[in-house]
Design an enzyme around this catalytic site. Structure first.
Site, PDB file in Angstrom:
ATOM      1  CE1 TYR A  26      20.547  30.346  -6.411  1.00  0.00           C
ATOM      2  CE2 TYR A  26      22.310  30.768  -7.990  1.00  0.00           C
ATOM      3  CZ  TYR A  26      21.580  31.142  -6.870  1.00  0.00           C
ATOM      4  OH  TYR A  26      21.897  32.306  -6.200  1.00  0.00           O
ATOM      5  CB  SER A  27      19.148  22.319  -6.858  1.00  0.00           C
ATOM      6  OG  SER A  27      20.022  22.394  -5.770  1.00  0.00           O
TER       7      SER A  27
ATOM      8  CD  GLU B 151      22.939  14.135  -3.368  1.00  0.00           C
ATOM      9  OE1 GLU B 151      23.898  14.914  -3.306  1.00  0.00           O
ATOM     10  OE2 GLU B 151      23.002  13.027  -3.917  1.00  0.00           O
TER      11      GLU B 151
ATOM     12  CE1 TYR C  52      24.397  20.320  -1.855  1.00  0.00           C
ATOM     13  CE2 TYR C  52      22.496  19.500  -0.659  1.00  0.00           C
ATOM     14  CZ  TYR C  52      23.130  19.765  -1.847  1.00  0.00           C
ATOM     15  OH  TYR C  52      22.512  19.467  -3.025  1.00  0.00           O
TER      16      TYR C  52
ATOM     17  CB  CYS D  77      17.048  12.856   3.056  1.00  0.00           C
ATOM     18  SG  CYS D  77      16.228  11.385   3.641  1.00  0.00           S
TER      19      CYS D  77
HETATM   20  C1  LIG Z   1      24.999  22.559  -4.682  1.00  0.00           C
HETATM   21  C2  LIG Z   1      24.240  23.832  -4.362  1.00  0.00           C
HETATM   22  C3  LIG Z   1      22.950  23.974  -4.809  1.00  0.00           C
HETATM   23  C4  LIG Z   1      22.240  25.126  -4.494  1.00  0.00           C
HETATM   24  N1  LIG Z   1      20.957  25.244  -4.927  1.00  0.00           N
HETATM   25  C5  LIG Z   1      20.236  26.327  -4.602  1.00  0.00           C
HETATM   26  C6  LIG Z   1      18.870  26.444  -5.006  1.00  0.00           C
HETATM   27  O1  LIG Z   1      18.296  25.561  -5.652  1.00  0.00           O
HETATM   28  N2  LIG Z   1      18.207  27.567  -4.654  1.00  0.00           N
HETATM   29  C7  LIG Z   1      18.787  28.561  -3.914  1.00  0.00           C
HETATM   30  O2  LIG Z   1      18.103  29.561  -3.632  1.00  0.00           O
HETATM   31  N3  LIG Z   1      20.070  28.481  -3.515  1.00  0.00           N
HETATM   32  C8  LIG Z   1      20.802  27.402  -3.851  1.00  0.00           C
HETATM   33  N4  LIG Z   1      22.113  27.318  -3.452  1.00  0.00           N
HETATM   34  C9  LIG Z   1      22.714  28.468  -2.766  1.00  0.00           C
HETATM   35  C10 LIG Z   1      23.230  29.476  -3.836  1.00  0.00           C
HETATM   36  O3  LIG Z   1      24.330  28.929  -4.523  1.00  0.00           O
HETATM   37  C11 LIG Z   1      23.676  30.798  -3.236  1.00  0.00           C
HETATM   38  O4  LIG Z   1      24.640  30.538  -2.236  1.00  0.00           O
HETATM   39  C12 LIG Z   1      22.555  31.617  -2.623  1.00  0.00           C
HETATM   40  O5  LIG Z   1      21.576  31.935  -3.598  1.00  0.00           O
HETATM   41  C13 LIG Z   1      23.074  32.940  -2.046  1.00  0.00           C
HETATM   42  O6  LIG Z   1      23.784  33.580  -3.052  1.00  0.00           O
HETATM   43  P1  LIG Z   1      23.764  35.180  -3.169  1.00  0.00           P
HETATM   44  O7  LIG Z   1      24.687  35.562  -4.261  1.00  0.00           O
HETATM   45  O8  LIG Z   1      22.356  35.683  -3.237  1.00  0.00           O
HETATM   46  O9  LIG Z   1      24.330  35.606  -1.770  1.00  0.00           O
HETATM   47  P2  LIG Z   1      25.825  36.204  -1.521  1.00  0.00           P
HETATM   48  O10 LIG Z   1      25.925  37.573  -2.023  1.00  0.00           O
HETATM   49  O11 LIG Z   1      26.803  35.202  -2.014  1.00  0.00           O
HETATM   50  O12 LIG Z   1      25.810  36.240   0.045  1.00  0.00           O
HETATM   51  C14 LIG Z   1      25.896  35.044   0.775  1.00  0.00           C
HETATM   52  C15 LIG Z   1      26.724  35.347   1.996  1.00  0.00           C
HETATM   53  O13 LIG Z   1      26.009  36.272   2.814  1.00  0.00           O
HETATM   54  C16 LIG Z   1      26.292  36.007   4.153  1.00  0.00           C
HETATM   55  N5  LIG Z   1      25.024  35.802   4.875  1.00  0.00           N
HETATM   56  C17 LIG Z   1      23.940  35.139   4.429  1.00  0.00           C
HETATM   57  N6  LIG Z   1      22.955  35.182   5.325  1.00  0.00           N
HETATM   58  C18 LIG Z   1      23.455  35.881   6.368  1.00  0.00           C
HETATM   59  C19 LIG Z   1      22.930  36.253   7.620  1.00  0.00           C
HETATM   60  N7  LIG Z   1      21.683  35.924   7.983  1.00  0.00           N
HETATM   61  N8  LIG Z   1      23.710  36.976   8.461  1.00  0.00           N
HETATM   62  C20 LIG Z   1      24.957  37.326   8.106  1.00  0.00           C
HETATM   63  N9  LIG Z   1      25.528  36.994   6.932  1.00  0.00           N
HETATM   64  C21 LIG Z   1      24.775  36.280   6.094  1.00  0.00           C
HETATM   65  C22 LIG Z   1      27.162  34.779   4.224  1.00  0.00           C
HETATM   66  O14 LIG Z   1      28.505  35.207   4.352  1.00  0.00           O
HETATM   67  C23 LIG Z   1      26.953  34.138   2.882  1.00  0.00           C
HETATM   68  O15 LIG Z   1      28.075  33.416   2.468  1.00  0.00           O
HETATM   69  C24 LIG Z   1      22.841  26.159  -3.733  1.00  0.00           C
HETATM   70  C25 LIG Z   1      24.152  26.013  -3.291  1.00  0.00           C
HETATM   71  C26 LIG Z   1      24.846  24.865  -3.592  1.00  0.00           C
HETATM   72  C27 LIG Z   1      26.250  24.722  -3.078  1.00  0.00           C
END
Ligand SMILES: Cc1cc2nc3c(=O)[nH]c(=O)nc-3n(C[C@H](O)[C@H](O)[C@H](O)COP(=O)(O)OP(=O)(O)OC[C@H]3O[C@@H](n4cnc5c(N)ncnc54)[C@H](O)[C@@H]3O)c2cc1C
Length: 289
Positions: free
Chosen positions: A61-62, A287, A289, A252
């Site tokens: 998370y950023s 930046e 991704y 950006c």
């Molecule tokens: C460098 C970096 C910085 C980040 N900063 C932030 C931040 O500041 N705030 C933030 O909110 N997140 C941020 N993220 C994203 C964060 O790390 C997570 O990936 C995000 O919160 C989702 O994690 P989760 O555990 O809730 O979802 P998970 O349980 O990990 O589920 C995600 C997975 O669900 C599936 N999925 C998602 N949407 C759909 C869809 N519509 N249909 C079908 N499948 C789907 C995909 O397979 C996806 O990989 C960042 C990511 C990176 C790499």
């Protein structure tokens, strides 16, 4: 891992003590993130186990806090309360211990899968549902802060790609910029420039003159509004600042595809040469991704 006490609060709750395990280890390489990871991030390991019975993997998370911090005590690595006004984005403030706090901007992930089942993202929902007193495993922070322009009289053009706004990733660093520019008081810094922030809506501040929400709005022709279109509509105003004494600083956050699509669409100048100049002057921070 080093254990340390911290506080967690969100917009509606008061600061309350909780415990966290904090580590300075670098996040595992498995987590997908930019090779050139300049933006400051923390890794969160949500509670519980995955479908294979193993502990959940870390998510990044950023950091959305400025150096001075939400508490104005120079101990914060953070994010801001006005982000709570962005629909579905949850702002949480994590105070690791007496010497370090961090604020995050987390988008709660909920989607319907192909089988018609509602699926909740593991970590985003874990964070959004945190209550003061909860325990959280945190790695980091790692990476550098996205740096603000040194010149307080500059024009800064901040752009967040729609796909990253949707995750909360894109807005987090700019929250810290805006906080420093418009909310904090510094003896040696007062922002007197012009700040353009594209895409973010609902920023309740007098300095924000307009917003564009890609695909949710329509353009003058009634078509879906993409950020490129909105920027083109403002091109004359934005580009007007090119002729100012100070060169604007671009910063950006977006995807690689979006970056390619954006660049030449609204600039009626030799963009390649101009971008070169900006990079040389360290006024081009992108930046992807
Ligand atoms: C460098 C970096 C910085 C980040 N900063 C932030 C931040 O500041 N705030 C933030 O909110 N997140 C941020 N993220 C994203 C964060 O790390 C997570 O990936 C995000 O919160 C989702 O994690 P989760 O555990 O809730 O979802 P998970 O349980 O990990 O589920 C995600 C997975 O669900 C599936 N999925 C998602 N949407 C759909 C869809 N519509 N249909 C079908 N499948 C789907 C995909 O397979 C996806 O990989 C960042 C990511 C990176 C790499």
């Amino acid at each position: 891992m080093q254990a340390s006490s911290f506080h967690c609060r969100n917009a509606s709750s008061k600061v309350a003590p909780i415990r966290a395990e904090v580590s300075t280890e670098a996040p595992p390489k498995k987590e997908k993130h930019s090779k050139k990871q300049e933006e400051g991030v923390v890794g969160i390991i949500p509670d519980g186990i995955d479908k294979n019975g193993k502990p959940h993997k870390l998510r990044l998370y950023s950091i959305a806090s400025s150096a001075l911090g939400d508490l104005d005590d120079s101990k914060t690595v953070r994010l801001a309360p006005f982000l709570c006004s962005l629909e579905e984005i949850h702002s949480s403030f994590v105070d690791f211990d007496a010497s370090l706090q961090v604020s995050l901007c987390v988008k709660r992930l909920v989607y319907t899968n192909d089988q018609g089942e509602v699926v909740k993202g593991v970590c985003s929902n874990f964070l959004c549902d945190l209550t003061p007193g909860a325990e959280v495993k945190i790695i980091g922070p790692v990476g550098k802060e996205m740096l603000m322009p040194k010149d307080p009289n500059t024009t800064i053009i901040m752009v967040v790609c729609a796909c990253l706004l949707a995750t909360g990733t894109g807005i987090a660093p700019f929250r810290s910029f805006l906080w420093k520019m418009f909310f904090e008081k510094h003896d040696d810094y007062k922002f007197n420039g012009l700040a353009w922030l594209y895409l973010v809506k609902g920023m309740p501040h007098e300095h924000v003159v307009d917003y564009a929400v890609s695909r949710e709005q329509t353009n003058a022709q009634g078509e879906k509004m993409y950020i490129q279109t909105q920027m083109a509509e403002y091109a004359r105003k934005s580009c007007g600042s090119f002729s100012r004494r100070t060169t604007p600083t671009y910063t950006c956050v977006g995807s690689r595809e979006w970056r390619k699509a954006l660049t030449p669409s609204w600039a009626r100048i030799d963009w390649v040469e101009y971008e070169r100049q900006l990079k040389r002057a360290e006024q081009w921070n992108v930046e992807v991704y």
